[in-house]
Enzyme design. Sequence first.
Site, PDB file in Angstrom:
ATOM      1  N   GLN A 176       0.834  -1.161   0.100  1.00  0.00           N
ATOM      2  CA  GLN A 176      -0.054  -0.097   0.129  1.00  0.00           C
ATOM      3  C   GLN A 176       0.896   1.316   0.113  1.00  0.00           C
ATOM      4  O   GLN A 176       0.258   2.506  -0.343  1.00  0.00           O
ATOM      5  CB  GLN A 176      -0.771  -0.008   1.181  1.00  0.00           C
ATOM      6  CG  GLN A 176      -2.127  -0.839   1.080  1.00  0.00           C
ATOM      7  CD  GLN A 176      -2.850  -1.099   2.098  1.00  0.00           C
ATOM      8  OE1 GLN A 176      -2.953  -1.885   3.275  1.00  0.00           O
ATOM      9  NE2 GLN A 176      -3.707  -0.036   2.338  1.00  0.00           N
ATOM     10  N   ASN A 211      -1.414 -10.675   8.738  1.00  0.00           N
ATOM     11  CA  ASN A 211      -2.350  -9.649   9.191  1.00  0.00           C
ATOM     12  C   ASN A 211      -3.615 -10.045   8.666  1.00  0.00           C
ATOM     13  O   ASN A 211      -3.985 -10.362   7.592  1.00  0.00           O
ATOM     14  CB  ASN A 211      -2.023  -8.382   8.598  1.00  0.00           C
ATOM     15  CG  ASN A 211      -2.825  -7.353   8.947  1.00  0.00           C
ATOM     16  OD1 ASN A 211      -2.811  -6.708   9.967  1.00  0.00           O
ATOM     17  ND2 ASN A 211      -3.606  -6.613   7.849  1.00  0.00           N
ATOM     18  N   GLU A 212      -4.577  -9.891   9.724  1.00  0.00           N
ATOM     19  CA  GLU A 212      -6.170 -10.067   9.221  1.00  0.00           C
ATOM     20  C   GLU A 212      -6.331 -11.318   8.480  1.00  0.00           C
ATOM     21  O   GLU A 212      -6.929 -11.170   7.230  1.00  0.00           O
ATOM     22  CB  GLU A 212      -6.647  -8.739   8.639  1.00  0.00           C
ATOM     23  CG  GLU A 212      -6.581  -7.531   9.525  1.00  0.00           C
ATOM     24  CD  GLU A 212      -7.297  -6.256   8.908  1.00  0.00           C
ATOM     25  OE1 GLU A 212      -7.181  -5.369   9.753  1.00  0.00           O
ATOM     26  OE2 GLU A 212      -7.633  -6.300   7.840  1.00  0.00           O
ATOM     27  N   ASN A 225      -6.917  -5.344  15.406  1.00  0.00           N
ATOM     28  CA  ASN A 225      -7.156  -4.201  14.483  1.00  0.00           C
ATOM     29  C   ASN A 225      -8.953  -4.014  14.590  1.00  0.00           C
ATOM     30  O   ASN A 225      -9.561  -4.799  14.254  1.00  0.00           O
ATOM     31  CB  ASN A 225      -7.024  -4.801  13.027  1.00  0.00           C
ATOM     32  CG  ASN A 225      -5.569  -5.023  12.812  1.00  0.00           C
ATOM     33  OD1 ASN A 225      -4.747  -4.768  13.780  1.00  0.00           O
ATOM     34  ND2 ASN A 225      -5.085  -5.362  11.513  1.00  0.00           N
ATOM     35  N   GLU A 263      -4.112  -1.880  14.696  1.00  0.00           N
ATOM     36  CA  GLU A 263      -4.460  -0.985  13.832  1.00  0.00           C
ATOM     37  C   GLU A 263      -5.778  -0.343  14.361  1.00  0.00           C
ATOM     38  O   GLU A 263      -6.728  -0.886  15.068  1.00  0.00           O
ATOM     39  CB  GLU A 263      -5.019  -1.741  12.577  1.00  0.00           C
ATOM     40  CG  GLU A 263      -3.700  -1.780  11.590  1.00  0.00           C
ATOM     41  CD  GLU A 263      -4.246  -2.478  10.050  1.00  0.00           C
ATOM     42  OE1 GLU A 263      -5.294  -2.289   9.864  1.00  0.00           O
ATOM     43  OE2 GLU A 263      -3.571  -3.299   9.710  1.00  0.00           O
ATOM     44  N   SER A 266      -5.068   2.543  -0.954  1.00  0.00           N
ATOM     45  CA  SER A 266      -6.228   1.821  -0.333  1.00  0.00           C
ATOM     46  C   SER A 266      -6.484   0.727  -1.270  1.00  0.00           C
ATOM     47  O   SER A 266      -6.879   0.901  -2.548  1.00  0.00           O
ATOM     48  CB  SER A 266      -7.277   2.857   0.286  1.00  0.00           C
ATOM     49  OG  SER A 266      -8.387   1.631   0.643  1.00  0.00           O
ATOM     50  N   TRP A 267      -6.710  -0.722  -0.646  1.00  0.00           N
ATOM     51  CA  TRP A 267      -6.962  -1.677  -1.436  1.00  0.00           C
ATOM     52  C   TRP A 267      -8.318  -1.543  -2.463  1.00  0.00           C
ATOM     53  O   TRP A 267      -8.475  -1.921  -3.780  1.00  0.00           O
ATOM     54  CB  TRP A 267      -7.253  -3.115  -0.767  1.00  0.00           C
ATOM     55  CG  TRP A 267      -6.373  -3.290   0.417  1.00  0.00           C
ATOM     56  CD1 TRP A 267      -6.412  -3.249   1.783  1.00  0.00           C
ATOM     57  CD2 TRP A 267      -4.920  -3.714   0.188  1.00  0.00           C
ATOM     58  NE1 TRP A 267      -5.309  -3.416   2.355  1.00  0.00           N
ATOM     59  CE2 TRP A 267      -4.346  -3.996   1.641  1.00  0.00           C
ATOM     60  CE3 TRP A 267      -3.990  -3.897  -0.925  1.00  0.00           C
ATOM     61  CZ2 TRP A 267      -3.045  -4.447   1.683  1.00  0.00           C
ATOM     62  CZ3 TRP A 267      -2.652  -4.589  -0.870  1.00  0.00           C
ATOM     63  CH2 TRP A 267      -2.243  -4.728   0.535  1.00  0.00           C
ATOM     64  N   LYS A 271      -9.160   7.472   0.072  1.00  0.00           N
ATOM     65  CA  LYS A 271      -9.519   7.482   1.270  1.00  0.00           C
ATOM     66  C   LYS A 271      -8.332   7.589   2.040  1.00  0.00           C
ATOM     67  O   LYS A 271      -7.183   6.666   1.952  1.00  0.00           O
ATOM     68  CB  LYS A 271     -10.017   6.110   1.605  1.00  0.00           C
ATOM     69  CG  LYS A 271     -10.540   5.853   2.764  1.00  0.00           C
ATOM     70  CD  LYS A 271     -11.219   4.468   3.065  1.00  0.00           C
ATOM     71  CE  LYS A 271     -11.899   4.388   4.422  1.00  0.00           C
ATOM     72  NZ  LYS A 271     -12.671   2.979   4.491  1.00  0.00           N
TER      73      LYS A 271
END
Length: 481
Positions: free
Chosen positions: A14, A157-158, A294, A372, A426-427, A433
């Site tokens: 990112q 992550n996530e 997060n 996060e 941003s994905w 954003k």
Amino acid sequence: MIKVKLGTATAAFQCEGNLKTDNRGKCVWDDVLLDDKSIAKYNPEPASEFYTKYDEDFRLAKEYGIEVLRVSIPWSRIFPKNAKDVNKKAVDHYHRFFKKMLEYGITPNVTLHHFDSPQWFVEKGDFLSRNNVDDFLYFARFCFEEFTEIYYWSTINEINAYSEQKNIKAALPPFFNLEYGHFFKQQYNMVIAHAKTVIMFKENKYKGEIGVPANVCPFQPIDNKPESISASNRANAITNWSFLEPITSGEFSKETIGLINDVLKNYDFIFKPQEEDLKIIKKAAEIIDWIGINYYFTTFVEKPDDKFEFEVNTTGEKGKSKFSVPWLWKVVKKDGVKTTNWDWNIYPDGLAIVVDWVSNKYNCKKPIFITENGFGDLEDIKNTPFIKDIDRINYIQDHFDVIQKLNDKGENIQHYYLWSHMDMFSWTNGYNKRYGLFYVDFENQKRYEKLSSYWWLEKSKQNRLDEKINIDELLKKIGKN
């Protein structure tokens, strides 16, 4: 009293840009983001050029009171072609990168997988195939043994969100939409990969600590009706408890498995963890050093109706998000709760719900890192030369208040990482954003302080997170009133 370490967070894909620099290989996003099948349709180049501008970003971190910084090592840079052939140029780059960060006095927390499986790994089936877990373990071992300057490591992550992007939201190959059977299969394999990584780290006695950043979005019933409560339990089991339970308690509760399989009967799939896997998961939960949370928002739900609506807000136009699936749940608006432009509820009390799940529901007494938390907004320095992001400041302070209250009551929240350090790609929103503590002009890559940057510096000097800062006085102090 715990003094929480204050930090910021990034993800390599990112922010790095330089997608062809130093023999980098493609990752899962490279082609997808230029493909009409993607929900994003944005070009990830140049992002924030963190790959070459890291010195400036570390300097800003030092100057504005940032103690710890989440970054990720892209697997596709280290192993660009396959599981075993190392790219020395990338390895040398990250040694320089970490050396500079440490010289500035910033402590890195390094994530091994942040939504960025290499393309060659994707073509083998990504984590949807259990046979591929060993490839990730090889990468993890290499990083642990090569980058000995790192103390804090994060595994994946996530886990739930990455599987969601591929199997629920059709954002990544194989572009499944609401395919919960594949979602659980991949998520389960990622939990195993995480657990085996933790065990390997501990058994080899590598220096430092290891944890996992878990994306948790609690679902709350909109009212006290039994059908609303049932919908929220179903949503939490599917979206949160199904991966939070194994990484914290080392097991899956009968309640959660029952709720999952009640949904999966629509997909001709049964979720049944294997005994040998449960031993691995249990061992990892017992020896992990910390649990990352997060948290951004809480969702309110009720019993679904027969109408099918599923739309993701990727533009920042309020009111576009819709979710009502007959066999799942219906997302509804709660009166009095403000939202971001992306329809995310601003609900700091939801963080307390998540911490309570970890500490009490699952009896996990490991230290907690808020890995996060942040506020995305529409910002344009051409229209507003100085970004007075008061909404972001209020969002962070309200969550700080919750963290301080929890620690005062005996919780052990040790780190807080704001998403994100600088504005990044941003994905699913491209460049519109913005979450950054620092503004990035993506046309010339210049960095600019926002009001939140100065506010953060003042917060870094305080002993308690719930101490307040007078914004008018701060504006006068920095000459921006």
